[in-house]
Write an enzyme that holds these catalytic residues in place. Structure first.
Site, PDB file in Angstrom:
ATOM      1  N   GLY A   1     -15.984  -5.202  10.229  1.00  0.00           N
ATOM      2  CA  GLY A   1     -14.899  -4.232  10.301  1.00  0.00           C
ATOM      3  C   GLY A   1     -13.538  -4.856  10.156  1.00  0.00           C
TER       4      GLY A   1
ATOM      5  N   GLU B   1       0.823  -1.202   0.000  1.00  0.00           N
ATOM      6  CA  GLU B   1       0.000   0.000   0.000  1.00  0.00           C
ATOM      7  C   GLU B   1       0.861   1.259   0.000  1.00  0.00           C
ATOM      8  OE1 GLU B   1      -3.045  -0.071   2.957  1.00  0.00           O
ATOM      9  OE2 GLU B   1      -3.745  -2.066   2.370  1.00  0.00           O
TER      10      GLU B   1
ATOM     11  N   ASP C   1      -5.120  -9.385   6.965  1.00  0.00           N
ATOM     12  CA  ASP C   1      -4.360  -8.664   7.984  1.00  0.00           C
ATOM     13  C   ASP C   1      -4.289  -9.480   9.274  1.00  0.00           C
ATOM     14  OD1 ASP C   1      -4.040  -6.411   6.298  1.00  0.00           O
ATOM     15  OD2 ASP C   1      -6.042  -5.727   6.841  1.00  0.00           O
TER      16      ASP C   1
END
Length: 325
Positions: A306, A161, A271
Site C-alpha cells: 500500500g 498531479e 512519497d
C-alpha cells in the site's frame, strides 16, 4: 518550456527479468489521449476513473476500457455504494487518525483523485496511472488564497498531479517568502523553464530524471551527470532517487538505501522519501541528514503493501537510523 525528450522504441523482450522494462502496447483506440508506452517507475495521467471494478485486471489496456466520462463517475458511484466519494472520506479519516490538520476545499462536483497501481510480482516495482479528479482543478488562485499559510511554512513541497501552473504559483509564493522549496516532478511532464529555478530541491526518480534531462540513469556516475544537468537548468540542489541503491545528493554523492526487511512493493516509496526529507529539513537538519532520513523512511515503506498504510512512524525511522548508521 522544458519538454520531455523523445524516447527510442523499446526492443521486444519475453524474458521474465525484463517484465518491468518499458513495453509497447495500444489501449482502446476510441479513447482520447491513447497511451502507447508503459514504464515501471513511471506515473501517467488518465482522463477519469471508476473504482467499481468487476475484475482484477492483468493487462493495463483492460483498465482503460473501464474509464468513464467524468460526469458519469459520481452518479455511478452513488448508485452502487450510496456515497459520492469514498476516497475523499478515506483521506479525511486518514489525516484525522494521523493528527494531520488539512487545509482543503471540498467540492461536491468532483471526485477525489485515485490511482491504478500495477505491481511487478518478483521485484515489487510499480507503475501508476492516476486520475487526478478534483486535484486537476486546483488553480493559481487557490494558491494565492493560501498565501499566509505558505509564507509561514518551514518547507513547501509540491508535485505534478495538479496543474503545473498551480505548482508554479505555489513555488513563487514560497520562494518570495524565503521558504525552502521541494519539487517531486511526478508525473513527468513539460515544465516552464522558470519553474526549476524556483526549486531549492528536486527529487526525481530515474524515469523522471530522464524525462527532464534526456539522460538515462541507472548508475551513480549517470546520476552525477544528470544532477549536474539539473543544476545547470536552475535547481539549487538536485536529488535523484535510485530505488534500491539509495539517493544521489548533488554536491555530496550517493546516500545508501536502508535494508530493513524484504521488499513487498515500491508503491509510495517516493512519497515516503519526500515526506521524510521535508520533515527533516523543516527541523533544520542539513541536506545530507535530511536525505538520509528520507532514505530510511522509504526503506521501511517498501517492506509493506500500500501507500498511506505503508508509511512508518517517526519512532520506526529513528530506530532504523540508530541501528544502521
Amino acid at each position: 518550456m522544458i519538454r520531455r525528450p523523445p524516447r527510442s522504441t523499446p526492443k521486444p523482450s519475453s524474458a521474465a527479468s525484463d517484465v518491468y522494462k518499458r513495453q509497447p502496447y495500444v489501449s482502446n483506440p476510441e479513447l482520447e489521449g491513447c497511451i502507447v508506452t508503459w514504464d515501471f517507475f513511471e506515473t501517467i495521467h488518465s482522463r477519469s476513473y471508476t473504482h467499481i471494478m468487476k475484475n482484477v485486471y492483468s493487462d493495463p489496456t483492460e483498465v482503460f476500457d473501464t474509464i468513464l466520462e467524468d460526469k458519469e463517475i459520481l452518479k455511478r458511484a452513488k448508485s452502487v455504494t450510496g456515497e459520492y466519494d469514498k476516497f475523499g472520506k478515506m483521506a479525511l479519516d486518514t489525516w484525522a487518525a494521523s493528527g494531520v490538520t488539512p487545509f482543503v476545499e471540498q467540492s461536491s462536483d468532483d471526485y477525489t483523485g485515485a490511482a491504478y497501481i500495477f505491481i511487478e510480482e518478483s521485484s515489487g516495482n510499480n507503475a501508476i496511472i492516476i486520475a487526478p479528479g478534483a486535484a486537476a482543478k486546483i488553480s493559481p488562485k487557490d494558491l494565492e488564497n493560501q498565501i499566509d499559510l505558505i509564507s509561514n511554512a518551514d518547507v513547501f513541497v509540491t508535485q505534478l498531479e495538479q496543474p503545473v501552473d498551480a505548482a508554479l504559483k505555489g513555488l513563487e509564493i514560497a520562494k518570495a517568502a524565503g521558504i525552502q522549496t521541494v519539487l517531486n516532478p511526478a508525473p513527468a511532464t513539460d515544465l516552464p523553464e522558470k519553474l526549476l529555478s524556483l526549486c531549492d530541491y528536486i527529487t526525481p526518480n530515474e524515469t523522471e530524471t530522464e524525462a527532464l534531462t534526456g539522460i538515462s540513469v541507472s548508475t551513480v556516475s549517470e546520476a552525477q551527470k544528470a544532477a549536474d544537468e539539473l543544476h545547470k537548468m536552475g535547481v539549487k540542489t538536485p536529488i535523484i532517487t535510485l530505488g534500491e541503491q539509495g539517493a544521489f545528493l548533488h554536491g555530496y554523492g550517493l546516500i545508501n538505501s536502508f535494508k530493513t526487511a524484504p521488499v513487498v512493493e515500491t508503491t509510495g516509496a517516493g512519497d515516503a522519501f519526500n515526506g521524510g526529507f521535508a520533515a527533516a529539513l523543516s527541523e533544520g537538519q542539513t541536506p545530507l541528514k535530511a536525505v538520509t532520513f528520507g532514505c530510511a523512511t522509504a526503506g521501511i515503506s517498501v517492506t509493506r503493501a500500500g501507500t498511506a498504510p505503508s508509511m512508518p512512524s517517526r519512532s520506526e525511522v529513528e530506530k532504523v537510523l540508530a541501528t544502521q548508521l
